[in-house]
Design a protein around this motif. Structure first.
Motif, mmCIF file in Angstrom:
data_model
loop_
_atom_site.group_PDB
_atom_site.id
_atom_site.type_symbol
_atom_site.label_atom_id
_atom_site.label_comp_id
_atom_site.label_asym_id
_atom_site.label_seq_id
_atom_site.Cartn_x
_atom_site.Cartn_y
_atom_site.Cartn_z
ATOM 1 N N THR A 156 -28.035 -23.809 36.669
ATOM 2 C CA THR A 156 -26.463 -24.718 36.447
ATOM 3 C C THR A 156 -25.335 -24.741 37.616
ATOM 4 O O THR A 156 -25.439 -26.112 37.904
ATOM 5 C CB THR A 156 -26.068 -23.842 35.202
ATOM 6 N N THR A 157 -24.932 -23.958 38.363
ATOM 7 C CA THR A 157 -24.423 -23.813 39.382
ATOM 8 C C THR A 157 -25.005 -25.764 40.212
ATOM 9 O O THR A 157 -23.922 -26.232 40.753
ATOM 10 C CB THR A 157 -24.177 -22.900 40.397
ATOM 11 N N GLU A 158 -26.136 -25.571 40.052
ATOM 12 C CA GLU A 158 -26.679 -26.950 41.462
ATOM 13 C C GLU A 158 -26.490 -27.928 41.142
ATOM 14 O O GLU A 158 -25.998 -29.041 41.238
ATOM 15 C CB GLU A 158 -28.169 -26.400 42.005
ATOM 16 N N LEU A 185 -21.449 -31.873 30.341
ATOM 17 C CA LEU A 185 -21.438 -30.478 29.339
ATOM 18 C C LEU A 185 -22.104 -29.609 30.208
ATOM 19 O O LEU A 185 -23.386 -29.286 30.694
ATOM 20 C CB LEU A 185 -21.774 -30.712 28.108
ATOM 21 N N ASP A 186 -21.674 -28.178 30.232
ATOM 22 C CA ASP A 186 -22.053 -27.038 30.650
ATOM 23 C C ASP A 186 -22.546 -26.269 29.939
ATOM 24 O O ASP A 186 -21.745 -25.828 28.948
ATOM 25 C CB ASP A 186 -21.277 -25.926 31.594
ATOM 26 N N GLY A 187 -23.784 -26.264 29.053
ATOM 27 C CA GLY A 187 -24.274 -25.459 28.389
ATOM 28 C C GLY A 187 -25.793 -24.207 28.588
ATOM 29 O O GLY A 187 -25.649 -23.605 28.170
ATOM 30 N N ALA A 188 -25.242 -23.739 29.628
ATOM 31 C CA ALA A 188 -25.559 -23.125 30.319
ATOM 32 C C ALA A 188 -25.232 -21.413 29.026
ATOM 33 O O ALA A 188 -26.703 -21.293 28.933
ATOM 34 C CB ALA A 188 -25.236 -22.075 31.722
ATOM 35 N N GLN A 189 -24.325 -21.784 28.333
ATOM 36 C CA GLN A 189 -24.961 -20.153 27.062
ATOM 37 C C GLN A 189 -24.754 -20.829 26.228
ATOM 38 O O GLN A 189 -24.717 -20.294 24.855
ATOM 39 C CB GLN A 189 -23.386 -19.694 27.261
ATOM 40 N N ALA A 190 -25.184 -22.420 25.570
ATOM 41 C CA ALA A 190 -25.341 -22.634 24.574
ATOM 42 C C ALA A 190 -26.612 -22.583 24.430
ATOM 43 O O ALA A 190 -27.293 -22.474 22.910
ATOM 44 C CB ALA A 190 -24.873 -23.980 24.217
ATOM 45 N N PHE A 195 -28.706 -26.674 32.266
ATOM 46 C CA PHE A 195 -28.621 -25.276 31.649
ATOM 47 C C PHE A 195 -29.570 -24.717 33.208
ATOM 48 O O PHE A 195 -29.752 -25.283 33.320
ATOM 49 C CB PHE A 195 -29.159 -25.331 30.337
ATOM 50 N N SER A 196 -29.468 -23.236 32.785
ATOM 51 C CA SER A 196 -30.431 -22.551 33.618
ATOM 52 C C SER A 196 -31.001 -22.320 32.981
ATOM 53 O O SER A 196 -31.248 -21.458 31.953
ATOM 54 C CB SER A 196 -29.014 -21.269 33.906
ATOM 55 N N GLY A 197 -32.790 -21.948 33.689
ATOM 56 C CA GLY A 197 -33.320 -20.687 32.970
ATOM 57 C C GLY A 197 -33.451 -19.922 33.183
ATOM 58 O O GLY A 197 -33.861 -19.379 31.631
ATOM 59 N N HIS A 198 -32.700 -19.093 33.700
ATOM 60 C CA HIS A 198 -33.061 -17.253 34.065
ATOM 61 C C HIS A 198 -32.238 -16.982 32.336
ATOM 62 O O HIS A 198 -32.450 -16.178 31.929
ATOM 63 C CB HIS A 198 -32.369 -16.846 34.931
ATOM 64 N N LYS A 199 -31.437 -17.777 31.222
ATOM 65 C CA LYS A 199 -30.677 -17.363 30.524
ATOM 66 C C LYS A 199 -31.446 -18.238 29.394
ATOM 67 O O LYS A 199 -31.061 -17.145 28.430
ATOM 68 C CB LYS A 199 -29.143 -18.332 30.958
ATOM 69 N N ILE A 200 -32.699 -18.767 29.009
ATOM 70 C CA ILE A 200 -33.268 -19.012 28.591
ATOM 71 C C ILE A 200 -34.709 -18.540 28.274
ATOM 72 O O ILE A 200 -35.402 -19.054 28.676
ATOM 73 C CB ILE A 200 -33.206 -20.046 27.861
#
Ligand code: PLP
Length: 413
Positions: free
Chosen positions: A101-103, A206-211, A229-234
Motif C-alpha cells: 500500500t505504501t508504495e 482509496l486505501d483498501g489495505a484494511q478493507a 492493498f497490501s498482500g501481507h494483510k490478506i
C-alpha cells in the motif's frame, strides 16, 4: 468457553489447521493472534506455493525463451489476472504490482503530482488516514506549493461528510481516503465520497489495505480511480501489493521508477516505455510474492468473502460485548458499520503496559498510535490497544483475551 465448532457457515477448526503458526506457544501459552490488522498469518497453501516456485520454477520473467522463464512469466501474469478478478477491475492492464500500500500511494502521488498538481491546488485526505496515506500527499503539496485539506472525524470516529462537502472546490484535484480505518475499523461511506467527488470531476484514491481482507471489493461498482492493498494483510507474503488504476491513468502516467522491464526500446537518444502496468514495475519484480498473493486470494475466495465477513462480524460483536462489561473500558469508533477491529483504552492505563502483560499470556495485540498520529491527536490520547480479528480466530480465543485483560487491569490498577 464457546464451542468453536458450532459455527455453521465456517469450519474454523479446518481453517485453523491450514495456518501452522497458530499451533505455536508464546510464553508457554497457546498463541492468540489478534494483530491481524498489522499483518495476517499465512496458510500452508501460500507457504507451499512459494516453496514450489523456488523448487520448480525459479527464473527471471518476461525476457526468457527457456521453459522455466516462460512458466514463471505465465504464473506472474496469471497472478495479475487473479488480482484483477478479485477486485473486479475492468482490465488486467489496470493492475500494477507494487511492494504494498505504501508504495502504491507513493506511486500515485508521484505520477499524478508530476502531471496534474500545481501551486494553489488542493488535495483532500482525512483525519483517520494511516501515515502512508498522508505523507506522500504532504510531500507532494510541499514540493508543488499545493494545500492539503483534511476531512474531520466526529467523536465516534466517523468522517463528517458535511465538512467533506465544504472542502470540495474547483481547486480540489484529488481525494485520498481510506476505505476502512486501520485504527478504528470504521468503514467509510466511500460510495458517497466518490459520488460527491464525481459531481466535480475529481478523481478518488482509496486505501483498501484494511478493507480487502474483510469484505468483497468491486472497484467498478465503487467507481474509484485508484484502489490499493497490501498482500501481507490478506494472507499473502510481504513485499507484494496491488495498485488498481483506471486505464486512462495507466496510459497518462509516466513511469514512477525507470529501468529494466519498463521499456519497449532504448537508445542513448530516446527511450520508449512499455504500455500498461509493466511501465511501473521497474527491475526484477517480486515473482514469488505475486504467486503467493494469487494463492492467498484463491484461498479466501474458496471460503467466500461473505462467509468471512459474517463470521468476523460475529467475533467482533462478541468481543465488543465482553469488553463493554469491563469497568473503565472505552472503545473508540464503536459504530455499527465497521470491520473486525476494536480499539480501546482502560482508564488511564498506558496501552503498552496492557499489551506487554497480554503478551506474557500469549495474546498478541497491537498498542500505540497505529501510524495514525493525527487521529490520536483528535482523541487526545497517546494510543490505544487494538485487537483485530481474522476468520481463523475463535470466540474461545476472545474468552482467553478477556480473562488475560482482566488480569492485566488488576495488576495495573
Ligand atoms: N494504509 C492502511 C489503512 C494500513 O492499515 C496500512 C498498514 O497498516 C498501510 C496503509 C500501510 O501498508 P503497508 O505497510 O503494507 O505498505
Amino acid at each position: 468457553m464457546q464451542n468453536t465448532l458450532q459455527h455453521t457457515a465456517l469450519d474454523v477448526e479446518k481453517v485453523r489447521a491450514d495456518f501452522p503458526i497458530l499451533k505455536m506457544q508464546v510464553n508457554n501459552k497457546p498463541l492468540v493472534y489478534f494483530d491481524n490488522g498489522a499483518t495476517s498469518q499465512k496458510p500452508k497453501q501460500v507457504i507451499d506455493a512459494i516453496a514450489k516456485y523456488y523448487y520448480e520454477e525459479n527464473s527471471n520473467i518476461h525476457r526468457g525463451v527457456h521453459t522455466l522463464s516462460q512458466r514463471a512469466t505465465i504464473h506472474y501474469e496469471f497472478a495479475r489476472e487473479t488480482a484483477q478478478k478479485h477486485i473486479n477491475a475492468a482490465a488486467v492492464n489496470e493492475i500494477i504490482f507494487t511492494r504494498g500500500t505504501t508504495e502504491s500511494v507513493n506511486l500515485v502521488a508521484h505520477c499524478f503530482g508530476k502531471l496534474f498538481i500545481e501551486k494553489g491546488d488542493e488535495i483532500v485526505v482525512s483525519e483517520m488516514e494511516h501515515h502512508s496515506n498522508i505523507l506522500p500527499w504532504q510531500v507532494l503539496c510541499e514540493e508543488k506549493g499545493a494545500v492539503l485539506k483534511v476531512i474531520p472525524v466526529n467523536e465516534n470516529g466517523e468522517l463528517i461528510l458535511e465538512e467533506y462537502k465544504k472542502l470540495l472546490s474547483d481547486k480540489t484535484k484529488l481525494i485520498a481516503v481510506t476505505h476502512v480505518s486501520n485504527t478504528l475499523g470504521v468503514i467509510n461511506d466511500v460510495k458517497e465520497i466518490i459520488s460527491l467527488a464525481k459531481q466535480k470531476n475529481i478523481p478518488v484514491f482509496l486505501d483498501g489495505a484494511q478493507a480487502v481482507p474483510h469484505m468483497a471489493v468491486d472497484v467498478q461498482d465503487l467507481g474509484c480511480d485508484f484502489y490499493c492493498f497490501s498482500g501481507h494483510k490478506i494472507y499473502a507474503p510481504t513485499g507484494i501489493g496491488v495498485l488498481y488504476a483506471k486505464a486512462k491513468w495507466v496510459e497518462k502516467f509516466e513511469p514512477y521508477q525507470v529501468g529494466g522491464g519498463t521499456i519497449k526500446t532504448v537508445t542513448f537518444d530516446k527511450t520508449v516505455y512499455a504500455d500498461g502496468p509493466l511501465k511501473f514495475e521497474a527491475g526484477t519484480p517480486n515473482m514469488e510474492g505475486a504467486i503467493g498473493l494469487a494463492t492467498a486470494l484463491n484461498y479466501i475466495n474458496e471460503i467466500g468473502l461473505e462467509t468471512i465477513s459474517t463470521y468476523e462480524d460475529e467475533l467482533m460483536q462478541y468481543a465488543t460485548e465482553k469488553l463493554k462489561q469491563l469497568a473503565g473500558v472505552k472503545i473508540y469508533g464503536d459504530v455499527k458499520h465497521k470491520a473486525a477491529v476494536i480499539s480501546f483504552n482502560v482508564n488511564n492505563i498506558h496501552p503498552f503496559d496492557i499489551g506487554t502483560i497480554l503478551d506474557k499470556q500469549g495474546v498478541a495485540v497491537r498498542t500505540g498510535h497505529h501510524c495514525t498520529q493525527p487521529l490520536m491527536q483528535h482523541f487526545n490520547i497517546p494510543g490505544t490497544i487494538r485487537a483485530s480479528f481474522s476468520f481463523y480466530n475463535t470466540k474461545a480465543e476472545i474468552d482467553i483475551f478477556i480473562s488475560a485483560l482482566e488480569k492485566a487491569i488488576k495488576m495495573l490498577s
